[in-house]
Design a protein around this motif. Sequence first.
Motif, PDB file in Angstrom:
ATOM      1  N   LYS A  26       0.827  -1.207   0.000  1.00 16.86           N
ATOM      2  CA  LYS A  26       0.000   0.000   0.000  1.00 16.86           C
ATOM      3  C   LYS A  26       0.861   1.257   0.000  1.00 16.86           C
ATOM      4  N   PRO A  31      -4.564   1.348  -2.678  1.00 14.22           N
ATOM      5  CA  PRO A  31      -4.979   0.114  -1.981  1.00 14.22           C
ATOM      6  C   PRO A  31      -5.477  -1.008  -2.889  1.00 14.22           C
ATOM      7  N   ARG A  32      -6.284  -0.678  -3.890  1.00 15.10           N
ATOM      8  CA  ARG A  32      -6.820  -1.738  -4.744  1.00 15.10           C
ATOM      9  C   ARG A  32      -5.718  -2.382  -5.572  1.00 15.10           C
ATOM     10  N   GLN A  33      -4.811  -1.579  -6.086  1.00 13.38           N
ATOM     11  CA  GLN A  33      -3.694  -2.119  -6.855  1.00 13.38           C
ATOM     12  C   GLN A  33      -2.774  -2.939  -5.948  1.00 13.38           C
ATOM     13  N   ALA A  35      -3.740  -4.625  -3.360  1.00 14.18           N
ATOM     14  CA  ALA A  35      -4.430  -5.892  -3.088  1.00 14.18           C
ATOM     15  C   ALA A  35      -4.225  -6.872  -4.243  1.00 14.18           C
ATOM     16  N   TRP A  36      -4.353  -6.397  -5.480  1.00 12.37           N
ATOM     17  CA  TRP A  36      -4.152  -7.271  -6.637  1.00 12.37           C
ATOM     18  C   TRP A  36      -2.716  -7.763  -6.724  1.00 12.37           C
ATOM     19  N   LEU A  76     -10.388  -7.041  -1.555  1.00 17.75           N
ATOM     20  CA  LEU A  76     -10.731  -5.957  -2.473  1.00 17.75           C
ATOM     21  C   LEU A  76     -11.794  -5.029  -1.887  1.00 17.75           C
ATOM     22  N   ALA A  79     -10.026  -2.770   0.454  1.00 14.50           N
ATOM     23  CA  ALA A  79      -9.259  -1.787  -0.311  1.00 14.50           C
ATOM     24  C   ALA A  79     -10.169  -0.695  -0.852  1.00 14.50           C
ATOM     25  N   ARG A  80     -11.356  -1.076  -1.322  1.00 12.87           N
ATOM     26  CA  ARG A  80     -12.291  -0.072  -1.839  1.00 12.87           C
ATOM     27  C   ARG A  80     -12.762   0.852  -0.739  1.00 12.87           C
ATOM     28  N   ARG A  81     -13.052   0.291   0.453  1.00  8.81           N
ATOM     29  CA  ARG A  81     -13.462   1.129   1.577  1.00  8.81           C
ATOM     30  C   ARG A  81     -12.365   2.117   1.957  1.00  8.81           C
ATOM     31  N   GLU A  83     -10.021   3.297  -0.032  1.00  9.47           N
ATOM     32  CA  GLU A  83      -9.911   4.328  -1.074  1.00  9.47           C
ATOM     33  C   GLU A  83     -11.008   5.379  -0.912  1.00  9.47           C
TER      34      GLU A  83
END
Length: 86
Positions: A26, A31-33, A35-36, A76, A79-81, A83
């Motif tokens: 992170k 965050p989403r990237q 996580a992936w 994910l 991560a969305r939360r 962001e």
Amino acid sequence: MTLVFIALLALSWTGLSLALLAMLMKRMAPPRQAAWRAFGLSLVFNTISAAYASPGEPLPSVLLILASHALLPPLLLAARREEQRG
């Protein structure tokens, strides 16, 4: 019963490693990237290590690792939360 215990252990270890990798990544990416990327790294290294750990039966161990990576959707969502918060 032993197979269930091994599956739960693999699931918990994968969850811990995914969370730690995502937290570390992170710092380098959103965050989403992160996580992936954590998911990809974990999947590659865990699959390779599972295949080598059981030379007689690599398919069941690799399938167990793949099944334990079902933790990606909650990662994910988290991560969305994050962001959305900031």
